[in-house]
Design an enzyme around this catalytic site. Sequence first.
Site, PDB file in Angstrom:
ATOM      1  N   CYS A   1      16.509  87.255  29.528  1.00  0.00           N
ATOM      2  CA  CYS A   1      17.506  87.573  28.497  1.00  0.00           C
ATOM      3  C   CYS A   1      16.852  87.681  27.132  1.00  0.00           C
ATOM      4  CB  CYS A   1      18.619  86.536  28.504  1.00  0.00           C
ATOM      5  SG  CYS A   1      18.007  84.858  28.416  1.00  0.00           S
TER       6      CYS A   1
ATOM      7  N   GLU B   1      26.371  83.689  27.652  1.00  0.00           N
ATOM      8  CA  GLU B   1      25.004  84.009  27.230  1.00  0.00           C
ATOM      9  C   GLU B   1      24.686  85.373  27.816  1.00  0.00           C
ATOM     10  OE1 GLU B   1      21.717  85.050  27.325  1.00  0.00           O
ATOM     11  OE2 GLU B   1      20.934  83.331  28.443  1.00  0.00           O
TER      12      GLU B   1
ATOM     13  N   GLU C   1      19.805  96.983  26.599  1.00  0.00           N
ATOM     14  CA  GLU C   1      18.975  96.047  27.355  1.00  0.00           C
ATOM     15  C   GLU C   1      18.533  96.716  28.664  1.00  0.00           C
ATOM     16  OE1 GLU C   1      20.868  92.485  29.176  1.00  0.00           O
ATOM     17  OE2 GLU C   1      19.228  91.399  28.230  1.00  0.00           O
TER      18      GLU C   1
ATOM     19  N   GLY D   1      24.864  86.386  31.954  1.00  0.00           N
ATOM     20  CA  GLY D   1      24.727  87.672  32.646  1.00  0.00           C
ATOM     21  C   GLY D   1      24.897  88.829  31.685  1.00  0.00           C
TER      22      GLY D   1
ATOM     23  N   LYS E   1      28.693  79.355  40.963  1.00  0.00           N
ATOM     24  CA  LYS E   1      28.551  80.589  41.747  1.00  0.00           C
ATOM     25  C   LYS E   1      27.243  81.284  41.389  1.00  0.00           C
ATOM     26  CE  LYS E   1      29.515  84.870  41.394  1.00  0.00           C
ATOM     27  NZ  LYS E   1      28.327  85.390  42.091  1.00  0.00           N
TER      28      LYS E   1
ATOM     29  N   GLU F   1      28.672  93.418  29.670  1.00  0.00           N
ATOM     30  CA  GLU F   1      29.851  94.060  30.251  1.00  0.00           C
ATOM     31  C   GLU F   1      30.730  93.021  30.965  1.00  0.00           C
ATOM     32  OE1 GLU F   1      28.379  96.702  33.188  1.00  0.00           O
ATOM     33  OE2 GLU F   1      30.406  97.261  33.874  1.00  0.00           O
TER      34      GLU F   1
HETATM   35  P1  NAI Z   1      26.176  90.717  36.123  1.00  0.00           P
HETATM   36  O1  NAI Z   1      26.577  90.322  34.756  1.00  0.00           O
HETATM   37  O2  NAI Z   1      27.055  91.659  36.885  1.00  0.00           O
HETATM   38  O3  NAI Z   1      25.984  89.409  37.041  1.00  0.00           O
HETATM   39  C1  NAI Z   1      25.792  88.092  36.571  1.00  0.00           C
HETATM   40  C2  NAI Z   1      26.691  87.137  37.344  1.00  0.00           C
HETATM   41  O4  NAI Z   1      28.049  87.482  37.089  1.00  0.00           O
HETATM   42  C3  NAI Z   1      26.537  87.194  38.871  1.00  0.00           C
HETATM   43  O5  NAI Z   1      26.716  85.898  39.395  1.00  0.00           O
HETATM   44  C4  NAI Z   1      27.688  88.075  39.299  1.00  0.00           C
HETATM   45  O6  NAI Z   1      28.106  87.846  40.615  1.00  0.00           O
HETATM   46  C5  NAI Z   1      28.761  87.665  38.313  1.00  0.00           C
HETATM   47  N1  NAI Z   1      29.817  88.655  38.083  1.00  0.00           N
HETATM   48  C6  NAI Z   1      29.725  90.010  38.132  1.00  0.00           C
HETATM   49  N2  NAI Z   1      30.922  90.571  37.877  1.00  0.00           N
HETATM   50  C7  NAI Z   1      31.798  89.560  37.664  1.00  0.00           C
HETATM   51  C8  NAI Z   1      33.179  89.507  37.351  1.00  0.00           C
HETATM   52  N3  NAI Z   1      33.909  90.619  37.216  1.00  0.00           N
HETATM   53  N4  NAI Z   1      33.771  88.296  37.192  1.00  0.00           N
HETATM   54  C9  NAI Z   1      33.045  87.167  37.309  1.00  0.00           C
HETATM   55  N5  NAI Z   1      31.741  87.163  37.622  1.00  0.00           N
HETATM   56  C10 NAI Z   1      31.107  88.342  37.780  1.00  0.00           C
HETATM   57  O7  NAI Z   1      24.706  91.319  36.034  1.00  0.00           O
HETATM   58  P2  NAI Z   1      24.007  92.372  37.014  1.00  0.00           P
HETATM   59  O8  NAI Z   1      24.992  93.442  37.394  1.00  0.00           O
HETATM   60  O9  NAI Z   1      23.365  91.649  38.096  1.00  0.00           O
HETATM   61  O10 NAI Z   1      22.911  92.979  36.036  1.00  0.00           O
HETATM   62  C11 NAI Z   1      23.262  94.013  35.109  1.00  0.00           C
HETATM   63  C12 NAI Z   1      22.555  93.848  33.807  1.00  0.00           C
HETATM   64  O11 NAI Z   1      22.995  92.642  33.199  1.00  0.00           O
HETATM   65  C13 NAI Z   1      21.054  93.697  33.849  1.00  0.00           C
HETATM   66  O12 NAI Z   1      20.406  94.928  33.905  1.00  0.00           O
HETATM   67  C14 NAI Z   1      20.790  92.972  32.569  1.00  0.00           C
HETATM   68  O13 NAI Z   1      20.737  93.900  31.506  1.00  0.00           O
HETATM   69  C15 NAI Z   1      21.999  92.091  32.379  1.00  0.00           C
HETATM   70  N6  NAI Z   1      21.721  90.705  32.808  1.00  0.00           N
HETATM   71  C16 NAI Z   1      21.500  89.770  31.843  1.00  0.00           C
HETATM   72  C17 NAI Z   1      21.166  88.484  32.196  1.00  0.00           C
HETATM   73  C18 NAI Z   1      20.905  87.430  31.168  1.00  0.00           C
HETATM   74  O14 NAI Z   1      20.130  86.524  31.415  1.00  0.00           O
HETATM   75  N7  NAI Z   1      21.571  87.446  30.043  1.00  0.00           N
HETATM   76  C19 NAI Z   1      21.001  88.090  33.597  1.00  0.00           C
HETATM   77  C20 NAI Z   1      21.329  89.127  34.548  1.00  0.00           C
HETATM   78  C21 NAI Z   1      21.648  90.393  34.138  1.00  0.00           C
END
Ligand code: NAI
Length: 502
Positions: free
Chosen positions: A309, A275, A406, A253, A200, A256
């Site tokens: 990240c 991660e 972050e 991601g 996904k 949270e």
């Molecule tokens: P997110 O963690 O919400 O999204 C990442 C992935 O998780 C996306 O595919 C999203 O659709 C999915 N997702 C979201 N909620 C979910 C749930 N309840 N159950 C299963 N899958 C879920 O990240 P977002 O909101 O786009 O960005 C927020 C912050 O997260 C950023 O500002 C950054 O600090 C951090 N982030 C860190 C990343 C990394 O590489 N470690 C990558 C993206 C964001």
Amino acid sequence: MSAVIAEQSAPSSAVARFLSRRPQLFINNEWVDAKSGKLIPVIDPANGRNIASVADAGEADVDAAVAAARRALEHGDWADMRPAKREALIWRLSDLIEQNADELAELESLDNGKTKFMANIVDVAGTRNYFRYMAGWATKIEGSTIDVSAGGPPGTKFQAQTRREPVGVVAQIIPWNFPLAMAAWKLGPALATGCTCILKPAEQTPLTALRLAELIAEAGFPPGVVNVLTGYGETTGAALVRHPGVDKVAFTGSGEVGKLINKSATDTLKRVSLELGGKSPVIMLQDMDVQTAVGGAAQAIFFNAGQVCAAGSRLYVQRDIYDQVLEGVAGAANAIKLGPGLSPDTEMGPLVSSEQQQRVMDYIQAGRSEGASVMAGGEPVDHPGYFVKPTVLASVNNSMRVVQEEIFGPVLVAERFDDLNEIADIANATPYGLSASIWSNDLRAVNRLIPKIKAGTVWVNCHGPVDPNMPFGGFKQSGTGRESGRAAIEMYTELKSVCMMI
Ligand code: NAI
Ligand code: MG
């Protein structure tokens, strides 16, 4: 300074064709509509324009994809396939990525905002290399023979061995910062080990995962081995994590969402790897030559507009060179040319979404109100699209949100340190532990510091290189598990002991 230098160019004909295709899901090697018929808009972050739509997978689509993955795992061509054939298929996929590199880079640039140049040399080349590396593992999975002392009826003996078997049906939920490369990091080891996958992509950047699905079908993978569901996290993602037919969830991601996933997966005791980003320190010792320090620190935070990240988002410079390095990094920030990803002169593209732009601008505001001084950037960009000026904040301290949390944008916080004995504690004083870099040619100081840093990767005199053969992952709240290398193969296999009486 830092005005936006150009408007977005028109896409190539190959990309235009792909953008106008029917929005569908990839299940069992077929393109199907989402059962609900709902769609998600795809936005070009350089101007906020809607450039395409993708399907929004719901619970019924998740069920169909999990069923297809389960069938492929347990019966048929994939279940019975010899490792060398799996290797050949993954290698064929890497060749198709290479043949379509330009189109993939353009799609990634349009979807994410990064420059096409970087998409080409980092994301697409990295993806190709990742699949090639993992292809090799398909034929190198092994267990051990084990001497056991267990007692049995007189005259009998035991012979034992271990086997590594695919962990099963894997849900892979990936972020928007390196969409294609993250797909490779997830799919590569899963395919090498014989798992089946439901990928996904992030709702902000679904395009290259869909193009990859076309290439997967073209490469000749059997139906159901890889399924790609576009959709939102709270619905599609959450349904995958809950699903009893999924054996493992691999996620990259936010912390949270990582914590939510870990909790939800507990109900069915799925294997989970996470991660979750970081707040990585860049530690400059004062023997460092100033120019190298400036270049290294700027690249550590501004690469991919800081949406990394492992971004080096906290800069700690030792006293004698602090003022010069800070001045240099602020100058480097001011010199970066902002523009759309397809413009060849652009050095930094927009952030991925208006939400991310707002989040980053809110952090800059929070830093100001907590007393940080803005050495570069900071003010909004007067242009449509989600641009943020490369920003350097000084006079910070460890209690500020901009130092602890972050930001995931082109925002650096810089602090001076005096004593080498205190720097490890300062570097470790966040909940994260993904990476760190130490810059110095003092071997003794560097080697004494490395074991004190609580991070999954420590770079020395560089910040950022990753490699398919080098484990990558986090200490503390940066996650669990290690991707890449043998560690990834272990994460996608179950260890089975076989004990035979002879
Ligand atoms: P997110 O963690 O919400 O999204 C990442 C992935 O998780 C996306 O595919 C999203 O659709 C999915 N997702 C979201 N909620 C979910 C749930 N309840 N159950 C299963 N899958 C879920 O990240 P977002 O909101 O786009 O960005 C927020 C912050 O997260 C950023 O500002 C950054 O600090 C951090 N982030 C860190 C990343 C990394 O590489 N470690 C990558 C993206 C964001
Ligand atoms: Mg989110």
